[in-house]
Design a protein around this motif. Sequence first.
Motif, mmCIF file in Angstrom:
data_model
loop_
_atom_site.group_PDB
_atom_site.id
_atom_site.type_symbol
_atom_site.label_atom_id
_atom_site.label_comp_id
_atom_site.label_asym_id
_atom_site.label_seq_id
_atom_site.Cartn_x
_atom_site.Cartn_y
_atom_site.Cartn_z
ATOM 1 N N ALA A 14 0.771 -1.254 0.026
ATOM 2 C CA ALA A 14 -0.042 -0.006 0.191
ATOM 3 C C ALA A 14 0.944 1.444 0.164
ATOM 4 O O ALA A 14 0.351 2.346 -0.342
ATOM 5 C CB ALA A 14 -0.910 0.162 1.093
ATOM 6 N N SER A 15 2.290 1.179 0.324
ATOM 7 C CA SER A 15 2.882 2.302 0.405
ATOM 8 C C SER A 15 3.548 2.836 -1.124
ATOM 9 O O SER A 15 4.093 2.010 -1.659
ATOM 10 C CB SER A 15 4.175 1.958 1.338
ATOM 11 N N SER A 16 2.989 3.938 -1.305
ATOM 12 C CA SER A 16 3.451 4.582 -2.836
ATOM 13 C C SER A 16 5.069 5.071 -2.902
ATOM 14 O O SER A 16 5.561 5.253 -3.572
ATOM 15 C CB SER A 16 2.339 5.498 -3.187
ATOM 16 N N GLN A 17 5.508 5.097 -1.619
ATOM 17 C CA GLN A 17 6.990 5.848 -1.564
ATOM 18 C C GLN A 17 7.965 4.567 -1.605
ATOM 19 O O GLN A 17 9.154 5.033 -2.009
ATOM 20 C CB GLN A 17 7.013 6.299 0.063
ATOM 21 N N LEU A 18 7.682 3.453 -1.648
ATOM 22 C CA LEU A 18 8.502 2.442 -1.833
ATOM 23 C C LEU A 18 8.611 2.136 -3.341
ATOM 24 O O LEU A 18 7.736 1.634 -4.040
ATOM 25 C CB LEU A 18 8.327 1.264 -1.338
ATOM 26 N N ARG A 19 9.932 2.455 -3.995
ATOM 27 C CA ARG A 19 9.696 2.567 -5.500
ATOM 28 C C ARG A 19 10.324 1.318 -6.179
ATOM 29 O O ARG A 19 10.243 0.877 -7.384
ATOM 30 C CB ARG A 19 10.656 3.587 -5.947
ATOM 31 N N ASN A 20 10.875 0.532 -5.373
ATOM 32 C CA ASN A 20 11.560 -0.709 -6.024
ATOM 33 C C ASN A 20 11.586 -2.153 -5.009
ATOM 34 O O ASN A 20 11.305 -1.772 -3.834
ATOM 35 C CB ASN A 20 12.951 -0.407 -6.501
#
Length: 123
Positions: A45-51
């Motif tokens: 659910a976290s959009s901050q984690l990119r990879n």
Amino acid sequence: MIELSDYPLAISQAAQRIAELDYELSAMRQLINAFEGRADMMVAASSQLRNEVQRRARRFELLQFNQEYQKALDLLTQLNTEKANAIAYLEYLRNQFSVAKLEARLAIAQQLAGLEARELVGF
């Protein structure tokens, strides 16, 4: 030393303890899977984690600081140890039962041999 007639019950109780530990282990694995599933949902659910590396690191962090998860892991380890000990004890009982049966057979054979010897001598 256990009486020969008491071994079947003792063996049955030891096997039952292993079954109980299996049940507890299964429940603990389900609890651990639930904690890991919640952590995975939070990471997803976290959009901050990119990879993927960031997602794995965040998952690890979430689980590392979850005291209930850590307690569940400790209990899982403890239950695995208890199960290993219970299995060893069951094998010990089975082996002791085999030895006790052999000793009983030997005693019967010696008594029969003694009776035969007395018959030959004429007692």
